[in-house]
Design a protein around this motif. Structure first.
Motif, mmCIF file in Angstrom:
data_model
loop_
_atom_site.group_PDB
_atom_site.id
_atom_site.type_symbol
_atom_site.label_atom_id
_atom_site.label_comp_id
_atom_site.label_asym_id
_atom_site.label_seq_id
_atom_site.Cartn_x
_atom_site.Cartn_y
_atom_site.Cartn_z
ATOM 1 N N GLY A 181 0.831 -1.205 0.000
ATOM 2 C CA GLY A 181 0.000 0.000 0.000
ATOM 3 C C GLY A 181 0.860 1.247 0.000
ATOM 4 N N SER A 182 1.904 1.240 0.806
ATOM 5 C CA SER A 182 2.701 2.464 0.859
ATOM 6 C C SER A 182 3.468 2.662 -0.456
ATOM 7 N N VAL A 183 3.792 1.556 -1.129
ATOM 8 C CA VAL A 183 4.416 1.685 -2.455
ATOM 9 C C VAL A 183 3.441 2.341 -3.432
ATOM 10 N N ARG A 184 2.203 1.854 -3.405
ATOM 11 C CA ARG A 184 1.172 2.399 -4.306
ATOM 12 C C ARG A 184 1.023 3.910 -4.066
ATOM 13 N N LEU A 185 0.905 4.281 -2.790
ATOM 14 C CA LEU A 185 0.674 5.683 -2.461
ATOM 15 C C LEU A 185 1.876 6.539 -2.860
ATOM 16 N N GLU A 186 3.044 6.024 -2.613
ATOM 17 C CA GLU A 186 4.245 6.787 -2.985
ATOM 18 C C GLU A 186 4.284 6.994 -4.495
ATOM 19 N N SER A 187 3.899 5.946 -5.227
ATOM 20 C CA SER A 187 4.009 6.097 -6.678
ATOM 21 C C SER A 187 2.948 7.066 -7.200
ATOM 22 N N ALA A 188 1.766 7.064 -6.541
ATOM 23 C CA ALA A 188 0.747 8.033 -6.948
ATOM 24 C C ALA A 188 1.234 9.455 -6.661
ATOM 25 N N LYS A 189 1.884 9.614 -5.525
ATOM 26 C CA LYS A 189 2.423 10.919 -5.148
ATOM 27 C C LYS A 189 3.478 11.354 -6.165
ATOM 28 N N MET A 190 4.265 10.381 -6.577
ATOM 29 C CA MET A 190 5.336 10.657 -7.523
ATOM 30 C C MET A 190 4.789 11.124 -8.866
ATOM 31 N N LYS B 163 -3.863 14.206 0.318
ATOM 32 C CA LYS B 163 -4.736 13.047 0.145
ATOM 33 C C LYS B 163 -3.966 11.766 0.459
ATOM 34 N N TYR B 164 -2.802 11.618 -0.178
ATOM 35 C CA TYR B 164 -2.059 10.381 0.021
ATOM 36 C C TYR B 164 -1.448 10.312 1.408
ATOM 37 N N GLY B 165 -1.121 11.454 1.962
ATOM 38 C CA GLY B 165 -0.588 11.496 3.323
ATOM 39 C C GLY B 165 -1.607 10.927 4.296
ATOM 40 N N SER B 166 -2.899 11.340 4.165
ATOM 41 C CA SER B 166 -3.884 10.851 5.132
ATOM 42 C C SER B 166 -4.211 9.382 4.885
ATOM 43 N N LEU B 167 -4.226 8.961 3.632
ATOM 44 C CA LEU B 167 -4.481 7.541 3.357
ATOM 45 C C LEU B 167 -3.399 6.677 3.984
ATOM 46 N N THR C 52 -1.546 7.405 6.563
ATOM 47 C CA THR C 52 -1.672 7.395 8.021
ATOM 48 C C THR C 52 -2.729 6.382 8.456
ATOM 49 N N LEU C 53 -3.824 6.341 7.692
ATOM 50 C CA LEU C 53 -4.913 5.424 8.008
ATOM 51 C C LEU C 53 -4.432 3.980 7.905
ATOM 52 N N LEU C 54 -3.736 3.721 6.824
ATOM 53 C CA LEU C 54 -3.222 2.385 6.568
ATOM 54 C C LEU C 54 -2.292 1.941 7.689
ATOM 55 N N ARG C 55 -1.432 2.882 8.094
ATOM 56 C CA ARG C 55 -0.448 2.554 9.125
ATOM 57 C C ARG C 55 -1.132 2.304 10.471
ATOM 58 N N ALA C 56 -2.193 3.095 10.729
ATOM 59 C CA ALA C 56 -2.898 2.941 12.011
ATOM 60 C C ALA C 56 -3.506 1.547 12.091
ATOM 61 N N GLY C 57 -4.121 1.087 10.992
ATOM 62 C CA GLY C 57 -4.740 -0.247 10.939
ATOM 63 C C GLY C 57 -3.695 -1.320 11.194
#
Ligand code: ADP
Length: 630
Positions: free
Chosen positions: A209-218, A278-282, A284-289
């Motif tokens: 998930g964090s890879v996906r989010l990083e790549s979207a951010k990129m 957007k990706y920052g909050s997603l 954080t949510l993922l990490r909390a879970g």
């Protein structure tokens, strides 16, 4: 011509890797220490927190368990001493890395400069190549796009890889350590192999998930890089503009407008901010879970005695670092792939075809300067043009003669010289040196035969001696002799006095103030004489003056040429001008017209015959009436 604004070419991972590999090979060539510090420095700095984390967990375990004072002291001692040693090592390596990094820009420029010097001249005159070159410089200067980016990204990638490896290695025991006792209920289930598999799956899913989010951010920031690149190539030009015209015509209106159009536009700065949020909050949510699941899993296993509560601290730290590092690594890889567009641009430049044939024959060294050059039915068209700039030119240089090449602007005089010096090769026909095609000689040895002062001769803001010798090392006496022969004798006397005051020598005074606020101001005529002195210093058998005097008035030009004629002694000298009066002292005059040699002869002969020369002479005579009349 505009900057190429195409979006990134869909490159495969393999192609991207190839581009990057080449950049690494370049760094390996120009700064081999780059590997050493790029790997060792992050290794040391990454180890510090893991070392601390591991020892704290061991300490807590001991405190909560056996409480053996000897072991407690030993652990505390290792934690403090080891941490200290690692910090010192890391700081030392970081320092070295930073020193190495501070050379990177110079190293890169040096490399590009070396590559450029091997380019064939044709590329220097190609507008596409000029644009490419200015883009490369602008992108590299503004945000290190290209080689510099790779240099900086490399230690970052190494760091994330170490983090992943260390985190994984320290986390393995979380799965392998088994509780002795059994328990039913949730705690029991959490300690079961099925829960371990589920937990491992969750961690991997978190990492993915964090890879996906990083790549979207990129992807979002990639757009920003394109916009920035366009802005930068303009800023690079405007940054160096400053002059009276800017004030008198208010030209800065254009600049300001351009900044508004190409600069950082608020709408996409906002867009970029939103992408980050957007990706920052997603994330954080993922990490909390994931943290929650991890908490339950580790707490249950600790509760059942699989490991001490200190390990709880360790695993919390390593797992979250693992997920973070995988995301960071993918982000950095994305950044590198983004940067590949600048690498591709750089390689396009470095790989410009060098298809000019360079022979291997040595040019014979002759004290008698007996070099005979012949143009045999030479015609020439510039690349990317249809019209011939030279047509059927046949002539021979006579050894030691003073030859004039005259003709209207655009008649082919400079082209004739460019072919003589092999900046271009003839499209048809041949040029021969002592009967052998000049392409068969070694290029550097052939070039050594010529001293050319071009219209746009270059002087650097460096000491006079270096400018004259075209080298950082120069023979002071020879420099002085060349300056005097070039007509700077009086000026030299004044410079000697100035140099004495400053406790130096005249040749060491800088021309202009680019690098030295105490550099000397020289008039246009004086600068040009320094260029003439350079031609004399080189002491080549052929000297060519291609209208370096165009900025002077016709009478001054004629005087410079005649003076030069006297000092050029035994050299074969070619004087070029569109002003016939400047060259009439020459024994042989070639008249160029639309790329052809239309007449040859002395001034006396040519001015009496019908033809181009007399036509031009009559047209130009009005400028010289009274001063040049025979
Ligand atoms: P001259 O030195 O007599 O003024 P040139 O040799 O510079 O004349 O130019 C001869 C012709 O070649 C002109 O038509 C000019 O426009 C053309 N020409 C010169 N340089 C280039 C170039 N780099 N590319 C294309 N055409 C050129």
């Amino acid at each position: 011509m505009k900057r190429n604004k195409e979006k990134p070419e869909g490159r495969t991972l393999r192609q991207d890797a190839a581009l990057l590999w080449r950049a690494l090979k370049i760094w390996d060539e120009i700064q081999p220490r780059f590997w050493l510090y790029g790997i060792l420095a992050p290794l040391a700095s990454t180890a510090i927190p893991y070392f601390g984390l591991f020892l704290s967990s061991e300490l807590i375990n001991e405190l909560a368990g056996a409480r053996d004072p000897g072991r407690l002291f030993a652990l505390a001692g290792i934690a403090v001493g080891g941490g200290f040693a690692l910090s010192v090592l890391s700081r030392m390596l970081e320092g070295r890395k930073e020193i190495a990094q501070s050379y990177q820009w110079v190293k890169q420029e040096e490399y590009l400069n070396r590559a450029q010097n091997g380019f064939q001249y044709e590329h220097l005159e190609d507008p596409k190549v000029q644009l490419l070159r200015s883009q490369i410089f602008a992108d590299s200067n503004a945000f290190g796009g290209g080689l510099i980016y790779v240099y900086h990204a490399f230690p970052g990638i190494a760091e994330q890889l170490f983090r992943i490896l260390l985190s994984a290695a320290l986390t393995v025991s979380m799965f392998t350590l088994r509780a002795d006792g059994t328990s039913s209920g949730l705690a029991g289930w959490a300690a079961s192999p099925a829960a371990a598999v589920l937990m491992a799956g969750l961690i991997l899913a978190g990492a993915a998930g964090s890879v996906r989010l990083e790549s979207a951010k990129m992807t979002g920031s990639q757009e920003a890089v394109f916009e920035l690149a366009e802005c930068n190539s303009r800023v690079a030009v405007y940054g160096s503009l400053w002059g009276a015209d800017m004030i008198v015509f208010g030209l800065n209106r254009i600049v300001t407008d351009d900044f508004r159009r190409y600069g950082l536009r608020p709408e996409w700065v906002r867009k970029l901010g939103k992408v980050g949020e957007k990706y920052g909050s997603l994330l954080t949510l993922l990490r909390a879970g994931m943290d929650l699941a991890l908490f339950l899993f580790v707490a249950a296993k600790a509760y059942l005695g699989a490991f001490g509560i200190g390990s709880f601290v360790l695993y919390q730290g390593t797992v979250s670092r693992f997920v973070e590092a995988v995301g960071e690594l993918s982000g950095r890889i994305g950044g590198l792939r983004n940067n590949n567009r600048f690498l591709a641009q750089l390689y396009e430049y470095l790989d410009l075809p060098n298809n000019m044939y360079r022979g291997t024959l040595a040019v014979e060294k002759r004290d008698d300067l007996d070099y005979e050059i012949e143009f045999r039915d030479v015609s020439f068209r510039y690349p990317r043009t249809d019209a011939y700039a030279l047509r059927h030119v046949s002539m021979k240089f006579r050894i030691g003669e003073k030859l004039a090449v005259v003709g209207e602007n655009g008649s082919g005089k400079t082209t004739f010289i460019k072919l003589l010096c092999r900046l271009y090769d003839p499209t048809e026909g041949k040029i021969l040196l002592n009967g052998i095609d000049i392409t068969r000689y070694r290029y550097d040895e052939y070039l050594a035969l010529f001293s050319v002062v071009f219209q746009d001769y270059m002087l650097f803001d460096l000491p006079i001696g270096e400018n004259v010798a075209a080298s950082p090392d120069y023979d002071g006496e020879r420099v002085r002799a060349s300056l005097i022969r070039a007509g700077l004798g009086e000026k030299l006397a004044a410079l000697d006095a100035l140099a004495e005051e400053r406790g130096t020598r005249a040749a060491a005074l800088a021309v202009g103030r680019g690098y030295d606020s105490e550099g000397i101001d020289l008039s246009g005529g004086e600068r040009q004489k320094i260029a003439l002195a350079r031609a004399l210093y080189k002491d080549a058998p052929f000297v060519v003056l291609d209208e370096p005097t165009a900025a002077l008035d016709p009478i001054a030009e004629a005087a410079v040429y005649e003076d030069f004629n006297r000092v050029a002694r035994d050299k074969t000298t070619v004087f070029i001008s569109h002003r016939l009066s400047s060259c009439r002292f020459c024994q042989r005059i070639l008249v160029f017209d639309r790329g052809r040699i239309v007449q040859t002869g002395s001034h006396e002969m040519l001015s009496e015959a019908e033809g181009k020369y007399r036509e031009l002479w009559t047209a130009q005579a009005k400028y010289y009436v009274g001063s040049q009349e025979e």
